[in-house]
Design a protein around this motif. Sequence first.
Motif, PDB file in Angstrom:
ATOM      1  N   MET A  71       0.833  -1.198   0.000  1.00 47.08           N
ATOM      2  CA  MET A  71       0.000   0.000   0.000  1.00 47.08           C
ATOM      3  C   MET A  71       0.869   1.250   0.000  1.00 47.08           C
ATOM      4  O   MET A  71       0.578   2.230  -0.695  1.00 47.08           O
ATOM      5  N   LEU A  74       2.252   2.070  -3.358  1.00 49.51           N
ATOM      6  CA  LEU A  74       1.300   2.655  -4.299  1.00 49.51           C
ATOM      7  C   LEU A  74       1.328   4.186  -4.255  1.00 49.51           C
ATOM      8  O   LEU A  74       0.914   4.847  -5.185  1.00 49.51           O
ATOM      9  N   ILE A  84       0.004   5.398  -8.014  1.00 47.08           N
ATOM     10  CA  ILE A  84      -1.392   5.008  -8.241  1.00 47.08           C
ATOM     11  C   ILE A  84      -2.302   5.828  -7.336  1.00 47.08           C
ATOM     12  O   ILE A  84      -3.407   6.195  -7.690  1.00 47.08           O
ATOM     13  N   ILE A  85      -1.791   6.132  -6.160  1.00 51.37           N
ATOM     14  CA  ILE A  85      -2.547   6.962  -5.232  1.00 51.37           C
ATOM     15  C   ILE A  85      -1.767   8.245  -5.041  1.00 51.37           C
ATOM     16  O   ILE A  85      -0.559   8.208  -4.814  1.00 51.37           O
ATOM     17  N   SER A  86      -2.440   9.359  -5.188  1.00 53.50           N
ATOM     18  CA  SER A  86      -1.755  10.621  -4.936  1.00 53.50           C
ATOM     19  C   SER A  86      -2.773  11.637  -4.472  1.00 53.50           C
ATOM     20  O   SER A  86      -3.788  11.846  -5.122  1.00 53.50           O
ATOM     21  N   PHE A  87      -2.551  12.203  -3.322  1.00 51.98           N
ATOM     22  CA  PHE A  87      -3.449  13.259  -2.835  1.00 51.98           C
ATOM     23  C   PHE A  87      -2.680  14.150  -1.884  1.00 51.98           C
ATOM     24  O   PHE A  87      -1.545  13.824  -1.501  1.00 51.98           O
TER      25      PHE A  87
ATOM     26  N   PHE B 404      -5.227  13.025  10.317  1.00 48.29           N
ATOM     27  CA  PHE B 404      -4.855  13.453   8.973  1.00 48.29           C
ATOM     28  C   PHE B 404      -5.275  14.900   8.746  1.00 48.29           C
ATOM     29  O   PHE B 404      -4.522  15.706   8.199  1.00 48.29           O
ATOM     30  N   LEU B 520     -10.990  15.457  -1.162  1.00 50.44           N
ATOM     31  CA  LEU B 520      -9.785  14.841  -0.602  1.00 50.44           C
ATOM     32  C   LEU B 520     -10.163  13.825   0.475  1.00 50.44           C
ATOM     33  O   LEU B 520      -9.667  12.696   0.487  1.00 50.44           O
ATOM     34  N   ASN B 523     -11.461  10.824  -1.018  1.00 50.66           N
ATOM     35  CA  ASN B 523     -10.392   9.982  -1.551  1.00 50.66           C
ATOM     36  C   ASN B 523      -9.713   9.184  -0.458  1.00 50.66           C
ATOM     37  O   ASN B 523      -9.444   7.996  -0.624  1.00 50.66           O
ATOM     38  N   TYR B 527      -9.264   5.249  -0.423  1.00 51.04           N
ATOM     39  CA  TYR B 527      -7.980   4.552  -0.333  1.00 51.04           C
ATOM     40  C   TYR B 527      -7.938   3.661   0.889  1.00 51.04           C
ATOM     41  O   TYR B 527      -7.312   2.600   0.871  1.00 51.04           O
ATOM     42  N   LEU B 530      -9.544   0.634  -0.193  1.00 47.90           N
ATOM     43  CA  LEU B 530      -8.617  -0.125  -1.023  1.00 47.90           C
ATOM     44  C   LEU B 530      -7.628  -0.879  -0.136  1.00 47.90           C
ATOM     45  O   LEU B 530      -7.334  -2.065  -0.361  1.00 47.90           O
ATOM     46  N   PHE B 531      -7.155  -0.176   0.884  1.00 44.51           N
ATOM     47  CA  PHE B 531      -6.189  -0.771   1.802  1.00 44.51           C
ATOM     48  C   PHE B 531      -6.794  -1.990   2.498  1.00 44.51           C
ATOM     49  O   PHE B 531      -6.176  -3.060   2.575  1.00 44.51           O
ATOM     50  N   LEU B 534      -7.005  -4.756   0.126  1.00 45.89           N
ATOM     51  CA  LEU B 534      -5.671  -5.318  -0.098  1.00 45.89           C
ATOM     52  C   LEU B 534      -5.275  -6.237   1.047  1.00 45.89           C
ATOM     53  O   LEU B 534      -4.750  -7.344   0.828  1.00 45.89           O
TER      54      LEU B 534
END
Lengths: 301, 666
Positions: A71, A74, A84-87, B404, B520, B523, B527, B530-531, B534
């Motif tokens: 992860m 990525l 693949i992930i960018s923020f 975050f 944001l 997103n 993610y 997604l994590f 995964l």
Amino acid sequence: MISLVLILLTSLFFMGVVIRTKSIASGRKGPGLFQPMKDLFRLWKKGSVYSNTTSFIFQIAPSIYFASIIMAILVIPFGEYKGIISFDGDFVFFAYVLALGKFFSIIGALDTGSSFEGMGASREALYSMLAEPAFFILMGSFALYTGHTSFHEIFTSLHFGSYISYGLGALATFVLVMIAMIENSRMPVDDPKTHLELTMVHEVMILDNSGFDLGLILYGTNLKFAMYGALIANFFTGSFPILISILIFFGVQIIFAITVGVLESFSARFRMGNNPQFIFTLTSISILIFFGVLLIMGKFI
Amino acid sequence: MGDFWLILSSAIVAGIGILSIPLLPSKIKAFSNFLFVLLVAITTSIPAINALLGNPMDITLPGSAFFGDIPLRIDALSAWFILIINLTCVNGAFYGIGYMKPYKERKANLSLHWTLFLVFQTSMLWVCMLQHSLAFLIAWEIMSLSSLFLVIFEHEKSETLKAGVNYMVQMHIGVAFLTVAFIWVYFGQGSFDFLAISGYFGTNFNGWLFLLFFIGFGIKAGFIPLHSWLPHAHPAAPSHISGVMSGVIVKLGIYGIIRVALMLQSQLLLIGELLLIISIITGVFGILNASVQRDFKKMLAYCTIENIGIIGTGIGLFLIGAGFNNSMLMVIGLSGALLHTLNHSLFKSLLFFSVGSVYQQTHTRDMEKLGGLIHQMPQTASLFLIGSLAIGGLPPLNGFISEFLIYNGFLNGINTIGLTHSTLMILSIASLAFIGGLSLLTFTKTFGTVFLGNPRQELHDSPSEVSLWMRAPQYFIVGIMLSIGLFPQFYFSVSLQLIQSVLPASGQFVLEDFAPMITLMGNVGRYSMLFLALLIGIYLLRNYFVGLHPSQKNATWGCGYVAPNVHMQYTGKSFSKSLSKLLGFIVKEKKKYTEIEAGEIFPQTRKHTSHYVDLFENTIFEQATKKLLHILNYFQFIQNGKVQMYVMYGLFFILLVFFGTLFNLI
């Protein structure tokens, strides 16, 4: 996408280069570049032994550790190409995802109820905690310098103009190399080749892992090295055409691997008690980078 | 006017509950309390949700001529806290049903306990609604006292009583400060309405009054050096109470601070900087102390202090942003603080509930006596694990979202303001990272020591998994936590609207500016999903490959040693020993032992005890109180126990007043 492929490719031979360098330094011929990978494949085909003390934590920990590294990869960009992930603020995500992996590798070690593995786990937790501020100050300084907060934007808008900025680049590379060494438990902090469990850090944590899980953990180390190498390479790839950037990428990775090999051949492990001081020094170097950035930006009056 | 009737009915429901719970048979006391709590929660949550949707409630209750009318307002900020209170209290009441079962023969105590629980919830709700200083103080006082009696449920233990007295004294010091602050405002403005505070700030120096409020509310919240009640009260209380106290009552201190901070008019920058620095120190100090404790509830109490620090950094950021008129910083800071308040109330109550289950089964809070509980209590262990991941701010859980946001605020802050503030921001980032690392160490230690490995001591009765009554609320909390972790954009946009509606007119911002921020957060949520996918994917793959080959079970590798025993396991203390040695100047270890003398050929059995002491409580405050007591000794002659003397004092005083007025001296 491209960074993922390149990092996966690098991970295949990275350890090979390290081992070859060490062999040559000690006057031996050494195994082939892909020998470590072959060893891993053999591990993946083996059965496993589990301790009676362990619970499901021990079963899931290696997979989670491995997944966290994937992860994190990525997020890494390659030159002008995004990961693949960018923020915005993705480096925070990067660090915290890796921390999750670390959490599980630590409790995986504690799950065995072994005195040695607890010792390794305690050291791992302490050292990675001490290295954390250095990484954040480093990235924060670059965020200040470029005005962006994601890996990709930071690296693409990083311009080396003055002498100071070259100095900063060199310092940043040093900090990242050292963080990579700490995170992978390599030489100045930990000696992976030691035979005494009492002096190990990472190796002693995985004493009870075997078979496929051990393979995953070891491959994770390769990936982590390649990942940090890619981060370092990003400082230099800049806005070159893609082929040249790829060449630079592999060049940086190989130099990084050779550096690791040389470091491990010609330096001794620090005394355990001195490690925290050493790791914390990295934070002060990061603060130096921060002041350098302030200097460039003319914020010092 | 519908809201008013709902609030009224909530008060009536609470009243009926308080009267009827003592009369019910003790078997169903807990359950009926839960029903009443739920009813009160529903009736007060509806106006709160309305307020969040943009219809704030504003009712004026008729008061007396002197005190003025009593305004009863639910704006979005109150609503946010009301919802948190209700959520945590409902969970706590539900968990309490199972947790208090072993105490069922103590009928009178149980009646008092459950009645006060209802009083406690209602008073907290009224603290959020009342905006009249005196009425507010009354509700605040009822809240403190009812929680005091909830804490000292096991009053036969002297330790518990001592913690209770400590709590009571400290709360009243806080109330004293608040009272002074409110009276100060009253003398300036002639009104007890909260709006007067804002009027006062508009015309006077802001710093001193804010300091009074900060001390008053800060004692509740647990900012250092005002934190010392927390590590005593939380371990002493029954677990469902600790969960609710740590989850909510501490947050009402935060509520007060935010409420006052929103009204500040000047000196924002100075106050913001100081608050930020105090919060950072609070965070580091809290988690550092947490990492060395061996009592797991004390550990959680210190961890609460750490999280208060994180929330405080958000408020500090907000004030700094307000000082610079930087709406980005203001909004991110405040929404980070609000979301972290919600998150912390969730995972902290989850953690307190799961360790409560451990305590119920093992009757010890000392983690060094436990071990290997994951085999007997797998679900409790998993719940604790999820809580510890969340509290460490690790994705894909909710703690990451608020941390975050706060990181993002600091990163924004670095870019937008000058040298001193850039430095402050980057040091804050580094400290947050440091806090994150320390909390990883703390929670791996606690989880590893309590749940993993082998049992360290023979327990009186073998522990088993707790009842579904106790597990259900914890699963519910995990569900909400996951929803925040995976769909943060929803919660973030709610907090945005909240902030827009409560900010004073001078600090207004355009909601559209924050559309990228919402994307944001969306997103980040994706993610995280997604994590999660995964993680599961790799685990399933691994299971497939492992299944292809035979595996066997054997003893843990003991490095060649063939007779290992459980005492050779790494203990929690040794896990954090190198850290505590490194930072021994903050976490002081006190050891008590007698050395073996030179001539002692046959040494007797001897004792060695060591424990970590709180730097502020045991060194700074203890010295100060010792000095104070010493000085006060000189005034002993006044209180000499002779009734005649006391009568004379009274006479003397009356004469003083008489002559004073006669000669126009007073």
